[in-house]
Motif scaffolding. Structure first.
Motif, mmCIF file in Angstrom:
data_model
loop_
_atom_site.group_PDB
_atom_site.id
_atom_site.type_symbol
_atom_site.label_atom_id
_atom_site.label_comp_id
_atom_site.label_asym_id
_atom_site.label_seq_id
_atom_site.Cartn_x
_atom_site.Cartn_y
_atom_site.Cartn_z
ATOM 1 N N ARG A 167 0.818 -1.213 0.000
ATOM 2 C CA ARG A 167 0.000 0.000 0.000
ATOM 3 C C ARG A 167 0.849 1.258 0.000
ATOM 4 N NH1 ARG A 167 -5.860 -0.551 1.893
ATOM 5 N NH2 ARG A 167 -6.227 -2.678 1.220
ATOM 6 N N TRP B 53 0.524 3.992 -2.789
ATOM 7 C CA TRP B 53 0.187 5.341 -2.332
ATOM 8 C C TRP B 53 1.189 6.347 -2.862
ATOM 9 C CZ3 TRP B 53 -3.060 8.652 -0.349
ATOM 10 C CH2 TRP B 53 -2.575 9.782 0.284
ATOM 11 N N VAL C 190 -5.414 8.429 13.880
ATOM 12 C CA VAL C 190 -4.969 7.035 13.864
ATOM 13 C C VAL C 190 -4.264 6.686 15.164
ATOM 14 C CG1 VAL C 190 -3.308 5.484 12.775
ATOM 15 C CG2 VAL C 190 -4.860 6.808 11.369
ATOM 16 N N MET D 290 -6.721 -5.685 11.604
ATOM 17 C CA MET D 290 -6.086 -5.699 10.287
ATOM 18 C C MET D 290 -7.095 -6.141 9.226
ATOM 19 S SD MET D 290 -2.959 -8.064 8.926
ATOM 20 C CE MET D 290 -3.961 -9.540 8.836
ATOM 21 N N LYS E 296 -10.272 -6.008 9.324
ATOM 22 C CA LYS E 296 -11.305 -4.991 9.125
ATOM 23 C C LYS E 296 -10.808 -3.914 8.163
ATOM 24 C CE LYS E 296 -12.688 -1.591 11.889
ATOM 25 N NZ LYS E 296 -12.713 -1.010 13.234
ATOM 26 N N GLU E 297 -9.590 -3.459 8.392
ATOM 27 C CA GLU E 297 -9.037 -2.399 7.560
ATOM 28 C C GLU E 297 -8.825 -2.875 6.120
ATOM 29 O OE1 GLU E 297 -8.843 0.632 8.294
ATOM 30 O OE2 GLU E 297 -9.255 0.453 10.440
ATOM 31 N N LEU E 298 -8.373 -4.112 5.980
ATOM 32 C CA LEU E 298 -8.072 -4.605 4.629
ATOM 33 C C LEU E 298 -9.335 -4.870 3.831
ATOM 34 C CD1 LEU E 298 -5.056 -7.023 5.213
ATOM 35 C CD2 LEU E 298 -5.039 -4.753 4.190
ATOM 36 N N TRP F 280 -8.577 9.187 -1.339
ATOM 37 C CA TRP F 280 -7.159 9.045 -0.995
ATOM 38 C C TRP F 280 -6.913 9.291 0.485
ATOM 39 C CZ3 TRP F 280 -5.304 13.526 0.955
ATOM 40 C CH2 TRP F 280 -5.954 14.718 0.584
ATOM 41 N N MET F 281 -7.806 10.076 1.113
ATOM 42 C CA MET F 281 -7.641 10.302 2.548
ATOM 43 C C MET F 281 -7.789 8.984 3.311
ATOM 44 S SD MET F 281 -8.219 13.785 4.145
ATOM 45 C CE MET F 281 -9.684 13.509 5.069
ATOM 46 N N GLU G 215 -7.509 6.073 2.077
ATOM 47 C CA GLU G 215 -6.434 5.181 1.698
ATOM 48 C C GLU G 215 -5.202 5.435 2.578
ATOM 49 O OE1 GLU G 215 -4.964 4.418 -2.671
ATOM 50 O OE2 GLU G 215 -7.144 4.623 -2.543
ATOM 51 N N TYR G 216 -4.954 6.716 2.774
ATOM 52 C CA TYR G 216 -3.806 7.084 3.594
ATOM 53 C C TYR G 216 -4.020 6.636 5.043
ATOM 54 C CZ TYR G 216 -0.024 9.831 5.568
ATOM 55 O OH TYR G 216 1.118 10.207 6.224
ATOM 56 N N ARG G 217 -5.243 6.761 5.493
ATOM 57 C CA ARG G 217 -5.555 6.366 6.864
ATOM 58 C C ARG G 217 -5.290 4.865 7.066
ATOM 59 N NH1 ARG G 217 -9.195 4.611 10.641
ATOM 60 N NH2 ARG G 217 -10.012 3.264 9.004
ATOM 61 N N VAL G 218 -5.760 4.070 6.098
ATOM 62 C CA VAL G 218 -5.551 2.619 6.193
ATOM 63 C C VAL G 218 -4.057 2.294 6.245
ATOM 64 C CG1 VAL G 218 -5.839 0.420 5.007
ATOM 65 C CG2 VAL G 218 -7.734 2.033 5.095
ATOM 66 N N LEU G 219 -3.326 3.007 5.405
ATOM 67 C CA LEU G 219 -1.881 2.795 5.372
ATOM 68 C C LEU G 219 -1.262 3.087 6.747
ATOM 69 C CD1 LEU G 219 0.738 2.277 3.851
ATOM 70 C CD2 LEU G 219 0.738 4.671 3.174
ATOM 71 N N LEU G 220 -1.682 4.230 7.308
ATOM 72 C CA LEU G 220 -1.146 4.595 8.629
ATOM 73 C C LEU G 220 -1.500 3.543 9.672
ATOM 74 C CD1 LEU G 220 -1.779 8.443 8.939
ATOM 75 C CD2 LEU G 220 0.386 7.255 8.629
ATOM 76 N N ILE G 221 -2.735 3.065 9.595
ATOM 77 C CA ILE G 221 -3.178 2.056 10.563
ATOM 78 C C ILE G 221 -2.343 0.798 10.426
ATOM 79 C CG2 ILE G 221 -5.065 0.499 11.168
ATOM 80 C CD1 ILE G 221 -6.510 2.794 11.748
ATOM 81 N N LEU G 222 -2.159 0.365 9.187
ATOM 82 C CA LEU G 222 -1.391 -0.876 8.982
ATOM 83 C C LEU G 222 0.020 -0.726 9.527
ATOM 84 C CD1 LEU G 222 -2.533 -1.950 5.409
ATOM 85 C CD2 LEU G 222 -3.136 -3.011 7.594
ATOM 86 N N GLU G 223 0.595 0.428 9.284
ATOM 87 C CA GLU G 223 1.954 0.639 9.779
ATOM 88 C C GLU G 223 1.981 0.732 11.302
ATOM 89 O OE1 GLU G 223 3.944 2.634 5.806
ATOM 90 O OE2 GLU G 223 3.297 3.952 7.432
#
Lengths: 422, 462
Positions: free
Chosen positions: A306, A310, A334, B310, B312-314, B321-322, B324-332
């Protein structure tokens, strides 16, 4: 001078009062005098303190045969419980069992337990008079075998694998029985709640619970319940008082430790008793470790993918000024979400988590003022959890199947017929 | 088909571990079942017919079996000439059959009539009592009330009548002034004493035998079910007081504990623990078995929740894109948390096996361990869990059970995998014991013990 003496006298009274409160809040707590004698390591204090530690460390033993244990056996229970909780003092763990020696060590052990956590509250909660109806706590895993002491199993001889299969079958049967009994219990509960609506003196509860209804039906149990409640109240009051006064006790315990130190400074040279970690505990840790590693790998893959996508997609966005504020807001949101998530498994989790006992209340009409967890909400959470667990189980099962198929395929001349459905 | 008849004997240490695991699971399941059966028994009894007995003794002296005090919503308003006559008590667990109940009801009606007649008779001939009355008195003389009612027949009668006129469900009132000395001392309306009354007089057949002997003035009964009159029940005052005090005290205790972490006492305790540790010659905290298990459990829960999050987010498809960015932050973020958890596991393992002496646990050891396996309630007062229908409650309970079972099943699966695969790999392949082992392993590991595998030998020599 006079003021100082008064203060000293006040302090002198404060300590016995604090200890008295502590005693009253403990199951069968001894008199403050016992504590004073224990400071000076007097032998007469030891038996009472052994007894007390036993009650504190095996609070549920009060109801069963363990109370009939001989003093030596009780002392062994105390010691092993202390070891398993990681008590550091070897002097205590090496002292003779149940004898008159070492009353000061016993006092130290008790204080150690008190200092570590909310011991009184836990003891009170364990024997709490349950008035409301609750769903059985599956969360705390009475059902799963983890956390329970390993049952004593006598296997002097090798065991046929079919015994394990038989036990698995028995377990499956047990589960089915549990489900059907629980369905019936829910139906009955719901009826009782419905039929007694509006009977509870507390408006927010509305109806009676089984315990309360039974109390009305059977006066004997009514009397018992009331007595139990009153004695719990007395212990709660004492615990509250102790909470207000305990500081003086800890100051005093400091002097007990000093006395200990001055009498046997050579304690450091003694070999430290290492707490024994059960095979089971380490095994559990290893399993968790594997799970976490697998999860980490999955997360790494997903996140990397991702991140790349991104960055390719919105590479130029970073130069816009409004983006940086949005990004900051997102990061903070977050962060909060993740902190909340972490809070849900930490032992000191917030009170709204399902660890708390929950009194079941049938809400007839949607009373607006009623606060509480909605069943629908819990059902959603549990469904998600169930789905996830099912997936995990299926993954494990297919992993096993692949492995077995690989082994079987390596052998010529054998035909494996899998059970239907695969 | 092969393997069906062959035995496979597990090596001893492996057998010990597996049987212990399974036995533990079976024991906890059985324990849960026992608890459930207990509550089922109580609940079933509550939904059966409740019987309130009322017994007439002698001349119009009505002795309500002190029972079910709280059916009457306004007990204090019940007209009663003396406080002690207010006493009622309850009859516990006797559930007569329908036939008995019917007979009792008939007898009740007859008796009520008898009381009415008696009252008239006794009023008329107060000075000159009829033989029948005397015999009635004698008949009950063996009972506990004997001394009293020769003196107070008319009083008792009027009392009974006033009680009869009472509105509401409370159909019987008590005279029985001499029956139970405690009764008289009880303040009116004090419901805490109810139990004693019932203890003094055991209801049911036993009572009839002892007290109602020859003249057999049978008990009058009131029959009802929770369904009919449940809403009229009322909790005794003393109980209400004690219960509300109880919840207040628990709330206070929770409040104190919440503030505990900041104050001087906390510091004093930490200081004590530290000093004790040093005085014991060990500079580091070494976790005990209970602590390791508690930590493992908490980490396991963490792992489950993290995985859930995880997924749930996936599964959610980001719309802009916001998101999308949020999901990315969560995964990280989740990755970081998992890393921390893994670190915790390593520290624990190291501390437990003493590979790194002197290593301190970074986690708060005072909070992590507790008597009941690491669960620390930061609040002790129960919260409400609101449900709206039987169906919903059943769904909820079943799900809770399902989750616990799956949890256990996964745990057992892992234990079995860890024990069985090494055996399969080390055994000589193809021989009957090996086939038996594979067959059992397949059933246990892939089918949850539900189905079996068939193995055929395709022998070219045949």
């Amino acid at each position: 001078m006079g003021r100082r003496r008064r203060r000293v006298e006040g302090a002198a009274r404060a300590l016995p009062e604090a200890i008295a409160a502590l005693s009253r809040s403990l199951p069968a707590g001894p008199s403050p005098e016992i504590f004073r004698r224990a400071k000076f390591d007097r032998p007469e204090a030891a038996p009472v303190l052994w007894q007390l530690l036993f009650r504190v460390l095996s609070p549920l033993a009060a109801n069963n045969a363990l109370t009939d244990l001989a003093p030596e056996a009780q002392a062994r229970v105390v010691k092993s419980a202390l070891v398993s909780q990681g008590y550091p003092r070897s002097a205590m763990l090496q002292s003779p069992e149940g004898g008159p020696q070492g009353s000061r060590e016993l006092l130290l052990a008790l204080s150690w337990l008190l200092a570590r956590g909310p011991l009184l509250e836990q003891l009170l909660a364990q024997t709490r008079v349950q008035l409301g109806d609750e769903l059985p706590q599956c969360e705390c895993d009475t059902l799963a075998s983890r956390g329970l002491p390993a049952p004593h199993v006598e296997t002097e001889r090798p065991v046929d694998l079919r015994l394990v299969e038989w036990m698995m079958g028995k377990l499956r049967f047990g589960w089915r029985r549990l489900i059907s009994s629980q369905q019936e219990q829910c139906a009955l509960l719901s009826k009782i709640h419905l039929y007694t609506r509006g009977c509870h003196s507390q408006k927010r509860l509305g109806h009676l619970s089984v315990a309360e209804t039974e109390m009305l039906r059977d006066p004997e149990s009514s009397q018992q319940l009331l007595q139990a409640l009153e004695s719990e109240n007395a212990r709660l009051e004492a615990a509250l008082e102790w909470r207000h006064r305990e500081l003086v006790f800890w100051q005093w315990m400091d002097t007990v430790l000093d006395a200990c130190w001055s009498e046997s400074p050579a304690v450091t040279s003694q070999p430290t008793v290492l707490p024994m970690i059960s095979e089971r505990g380490l095994g559990a840790l290893e399993l968790v470790k594997q799970d976490l590693q697998a999860l980490q790998e999955e997360l790494r893959e997903a996140a990397e993918r991702r991140r790349e996508a991104w960055e390719a997609q919105v590479g130029g966005l970073g130069r816009q000024p409004e983006w940086s504020t949005t990004r900051k807001a997102l990061q903070e949101a977050v962060e909060r979400e993740l902190v909340a998530l972490q809070g849900s498994w930490e032992p000191s989790s917030n009170p709204s988590q399902p660890q708390r006992p929950h009194r079941l209340v049938r809400s007839q009409d949607e009373l607006p003022g009623r606060q509480g967890l909605q069943a629908a909400e819990v059902i959603r959470t549990l469904s998600a959890q169930e789905a996830s667990l099912k997936r995990a189980l299926h993954q494990l099962q297919s992993q096993c199947q692949r492995e077995l198929a690989r082994l079987a395929g390596a052998l010529p001349g054998l035909i494996w017929i899998m059970a239907p459905g695969h | 088909m092969l393997g069906a008849k062959a035995d496979y004997l597990l090596p001893m240490d492996c057998a010990r571990r597996l049987v212990a695991e399974m036995q533990g699971a079976l024991d906890s399941c059985a324990e849960r079942q026992r608890q459930l059966e207990r509550s089922l028994r109580v609940s079933r009894r509550l939904l059966q017919v409740w019987v309130r007995l009322r017994i007439c003794l002698g001349v119009g002296s009505v002795w309500a079996m002190p029972w079910l005090p709280c059916l009457c919503r306004e007990p204090a308003r019940t007209p009663a000439p003396e406080p002690e006559t207010k006493e009622e008590a309850a009859t516990p667990a006797c559930t007569p059959n329908a036939q008995d109940l019917k007979e009792l009801e008939l007898l009740t009606q007859a008796l009520e009539k008898a009381v009415r007649v008696r009252r008239v008779v006794s009023k008329a001939g107060q000075r000159d009592r009829t033989p029948s009355l005397t015999s009635a008195s004698n008949a009950t003389a063996s009972g506990a009330t004997a001394p009293a009612h020769s003196q107070v027949p008319s009083q008792a009668g009027s009392r009974a009548s006033s009680a009869r006129s009472t509105k509401g469900v409370q159909r019987a009132t008590v005279s029985a002034r001499s029956a139970d000395p405690e009764c008289r001392l009880r303040p009116r309306g004090d419901r805490t004493q109810v139990g004693t009354g019932a203890q003094a007089i055991r209801p049911g057949p036993g009572l009839r035998d002892q007290q109602m002997a020859p003249a057999a003035v049978p008990p009058a009964t009131e029959l009802f079910t929770l369904k009919e009159k449940g809403t009229l029940l009322q909790l005794p005052v003393a109980f209400r007081k004690a219960a509300s005090q109880n919840s207040r005290l628990w709330a206070q205790l929770s409040a104190i504990q919440a503030s505990d972490s900041t104050d001087v006492t906390r510091a004093a305790k930490t200081e004590f623990l530290h000093k004790l540790q040093t005085a014991s010659g060990s500079s580091s905290h070494r976790p005990g078995a209970a602590e390791v298990e508690a930590q493992a459990q908490s980490l396991r829960k963490a792992c489950t929740l993290l995985r859930l999050h995880m997924q749930k987010e996936l599964s959610a498809a980001p719309t802009d894109w916001m998101q999308e960015y949020r999901v990315l932050l969560i995964l990280e973020g989740l990755q970081t948390i998992v890393g921390q958890c893994l670190h915790r596991v390593q520290v624990l393992q190291a501390a437990a096996t003493e590979q790194l002496p002197g290593l301190r646990l970074v986690e708060k050891p005072t909070q992590a361990s507790s008597l009941c396996g690491g669960e620390l309630h930061s609040s002790w007062s129960p919260e409400l869990l609101l449900y709206s229908s039987t169906k919903e409650l059943q769904t909820l309970a079943a799900l809770k059970l399902r989750v616990a079972m799956l949890d256990q099943q996964i745990h057992l699966e892992k234990v079995l995998m860890a024990e069985l695969f090494p055996l399969i790999n080390t055994q000589e392949a193809g021989r009957p014991p090996w086939l038996a082992l594979c067959r059992a392993a397949y059933s246990l590991l892939c089918e949850g013990g539900e189905r079996f595998l068939t193995v055929l030998r395709d022998d070219p020599t045949d």
